[in-house]
Design an enzyme around this catalytic site. Structure first.
Site, PDB file in Angstrom:
ATOM      1  N   ILE A 274       0.869  -1.181   0.000  1.00 35.61           N
ATOM      2  CA  ILE A 274       0.000   0.000   0.000  1.00 35.61           C
ATOM      3  C   ILE A 274       0.904   1.228   0.000  1.00 35.61           C
ATOM      4  O   ILE A 274       1.886   1.276   0.750  1.00 35.61           O
ATOM      5  CB  ILE A 274      -0.943  -0.021   1.223  1.00 35.61           C
ATOM      6  CG1 ILE A 274      -1.948   1.125   1.161  1.00 35.61           C
ATOM      7  CG2 ILE A 274      -0.174   0.014   2.542  1.00 35.61           C
ATOM      8  CD1 ILE A 274      -3.074   0.992   2.202  1.00 35.61           C
TER       9      ILE A 274
ATOM     10  N   VAL B  61       4.451  -1.175   3.283  1.00 35.10           N
ATOM     11  CA  VAL B  61       4.141   0.209   2.937  1.00 35.10           C
ATOM     12  C   VAL B  61       5.116   0.671   1.862  1.00 35.10           C
ATOM     13  O   VAL B  61       6.330   0.507   2.000  1.00 35.10           O
ATOM     14  CB  VAL B  61       4.203   1.129   4.168  1.00 35.10           C
ATOM     15  CG1 VAL B  61       3.810   2.549   3.783  1.00 35.10           C
ATOM     16  CG2 VAL B  61       3.280   0.623   5.274  1.00 35.10           C
ATOM     17  N   LYS B  62       4.569   1.237   0.781  1.00 34.77           N
ATOM     18  CA  LYS B  62       5.400   1.703  -0.327  1.00 34.77           C
ATOM     19  C   LYS B  62       5.808   3.154  -0.118  1.00 34.77           C
ATOM     20  O   LYS B  62       4.972   4.011   0.165  1.00 34.77           O
ATOM     21  CB  LYS B  62       4.613   1.620  -1.643  1.00 34.77           C
ATOM     22  CG  LYS B  62       4.693   0.292  -2.324  1.00 34.77           C
ATOM     23  CD  LYS B  62       3.759   0.255  -3.508  1.00 34.77           C
ATOM     24  CE  LYS B  62       4.502   0.306  -4.805  1.00 34.77           C
ATOM     25  NZ  LYS B  62       3.618   0.031  -5.951  1.00 34.77           N
ATOM     26  N   VAL B  63       7.104   3.384  -0.284  1.00 36.31           N
ATOM     27  CA  VAL B  63       7.686   4.714  -0.096  1.00 36.31           C
ATOM     28  C   VAL B  63       8.486   5.051  -1.355  1.00 36.31           C
ATOM     29  O   VAL B  63       9.260   4.214  -1.827  1.00 36.31           O
ATOM     30  CB  VAL B  63       8.632   4.689   1.139  1.00 36.31           C
ATOM     31  CG1 VAL B  63       9.451   5.960   1.238  1.00 36.31           C
ATOM     32  CG2 VAL B  63       7.826   4.445   2.413  1.00 36.31           C
TER      33      VAL B  63
ATOM     34  N   ASN C  64       8.336  -1.321   0.988  1.00 34.04           N
ATOM     35  CA  ASN C  64       8.584  -1.498  -0.440  1.00 34.04           C
ATOM     36  C   ASN C  64       8.997  -0.128  -0.959  1.00 34.04           C
ATOM     37  O   ASN C  64       8.215   0.814  -0.901  1.00 34.04           O
ATOM     38  CB  ASN C  64       7.286  -1.986  -1.104  1.00 34.04           C
ATOM     39  CG  ASN C  64       7.348  -2.030  -2.630  1.00 34.04           C
ATOM     40  OD1 ASN C  64       8.249  -1.486  -3.247  1.00 34.04           O
ATOM     41  ND2 ASN C  64       6.345  -2.659  -3.226  1.00 34.04           N
TER      42      ASN C  64
END
Length: 379
Positions: free
Chosen positions: A109, A140-142, A163
């Site tokens: 996400i 968690v996508k950064v 991620n």
């Protein structure tokens, strides 16, 4: 009966993740079928994917109606819809997560594009999403900006799976590997366990060719006949070369004394994830980017059409560590021809964030319109 090439990919150590999320497939059995039949072991989402899902589906209408009485802002409503889907998807992959002892089965996400250039805002939003989804197999996508890398170190130290997305350059990839290793070391220093943490580095592929091919075409149009032929030979090759060097960097960084000390504590490698592996140019083989980057300890996130194409005619061989010297030579040739790889990858990062911001803005305005149309007296 011959083996499904997707299962063969899985058998050589590459995880297949679905680069799509839609409430329909969470409920109509399609996701479970793909997990069982296509060796699917994870899922990624981003603002563009959610924008398409919300625009093309009535599957969200019921939850939108139910939430009306809570007086949520459009932003809060989107986050509610998004975290509901991601939580449900995590539950579909719980079996994979359990059977691989946490090595796989993740659903990503993404933080909103607006926080890309602030480490503090990224950390704050990532922690909120992590708490809201509340599943051990959420990631968690950064974005892979310099500020994003600062956030990654802090999030890993906090015990949040991360991620890192929109990686185009080897420098950016090296920065997020360093952030991951430092975050693990920070965690060890504070006597926290590191054996349950996972991270992937999402390295983008086809977009590199799209941008470099465009520049080569402009040069070909003005070149002499002999020069034309030489430049044409460079087309469609930079993206795979760049990714092969990213894999070599990954192998180099996850070996040696520093890594061994962390591995003894149960740390997992931060796997390269090949993103943007659908072929944009119809002249190229439709599974080219998948076939050329096959190898252990990697993830390939593919849209449904690419998964279907690979199931039908994909060829599985370990390719990701082949012809690495040739890959270095090719990128040098492109530089010598007058195209700066750094300039290209810098532009792609800026464009990638802008594209997600545009999708996010469209998503919010589309959601506002949908709320209006579903309200009593709406159209």
């Amino acid at each position: 009966m011959s083996k499904n090439p997707l299962q063969e990919l899985h058998d050589v150590g590459q995880s297949i993740w679905l680069d799509s999320i839609d409430r329909r497939i969470l409920h109509d059995g399609e996701l479970d079928r793909r997990i069982n039949d296509d060796a699917l072991t994870g899922m990624t989402s981003n603002p563009t994917i959610f924008q398409k899902a919300l625009a093309s589906s009535s599957a969200y209408d019921e939850q939108i109606n139910e939430s009306e009485e809570h007086g949520l802002t459009t932003w809060q409503l989107f986050e509610l819809l998004e975290t509901t889907d991601v939580r449900d998807a995590c539950d579909h992959f719980a079996g994979v997560y359990s059977s691989t002892r946490g090595a796989d089965g993740y659903v990503s996400i993404e933080v909103s594009p607006g926080v890309s250039n602030s480490a503090d805002a990224t950390v704050e939003e990532a922690r909120r999403l992590w708490r809201t989804v509340d599943r051990p197999n959420v990631m968690v996508k950064v974005p892979g900006t310099p500020e994003g890398a600062v956030a990654v170190r802090r999030l890993i130290a906090d015990g949040v799976n991360v991620n890192i997305t929109l990686l185009f350059s080897l420098d950016a990839h090296e920065r997020v590997i360093e952030a991951y290793l430092s975050g693990l070391e920070d965690r060890v220093k504070s006597n926290q366990p590191i054996d349950g943490l996972a991270s992937v580095a999402s390295f983008f592929v086809s977009r590199v060719d799209t941008e470099i091919d465009k520049r080569l075409d402009a040069m070909i149009a003005k070149a002499s006949p002999a020069e034309k032929d030489r430049l044409k030979l460079l087309k469609g090759r930079a993206a795979i070369a760049n990714a092969k060097l990213a894999y070599k960097l990954f192998r180099d960084k996850f070996s040696g004394p520093r890594w061994n000390a962390l591995a003894k504590q149960g740390a997992r490698v931060q796997r390269p994830l090949w993103a943007s592996t659908s072929t944009k140019n119809p002249e190229y083989r439709d599974v080219m980017y998948v076939e050329e980057l096959i190898g252990p300890d990697t993830v390939d996130t593919m849209p449904p059409a690419t998964i279907d194409a690979f199931r039908e005619h994909g060829v599985v061989e370990k390719t990701v560590d082949r012809k690495v010297a040739a890959a270095e030579g090719l990128l040098r040739e492109i530089e010598a021809a007058g195209i700066s790889i750094k300039e290209v990858t810098d532009k792609l990062l800026v464009d990638g964030i802008a594209s997600f911001q545009k999708s996010f803005d469209e998503l919010v305005s589309g959601l506002e319109a949908k709320v209006g149309s579903l309200a009593p007296g709406g159209k």
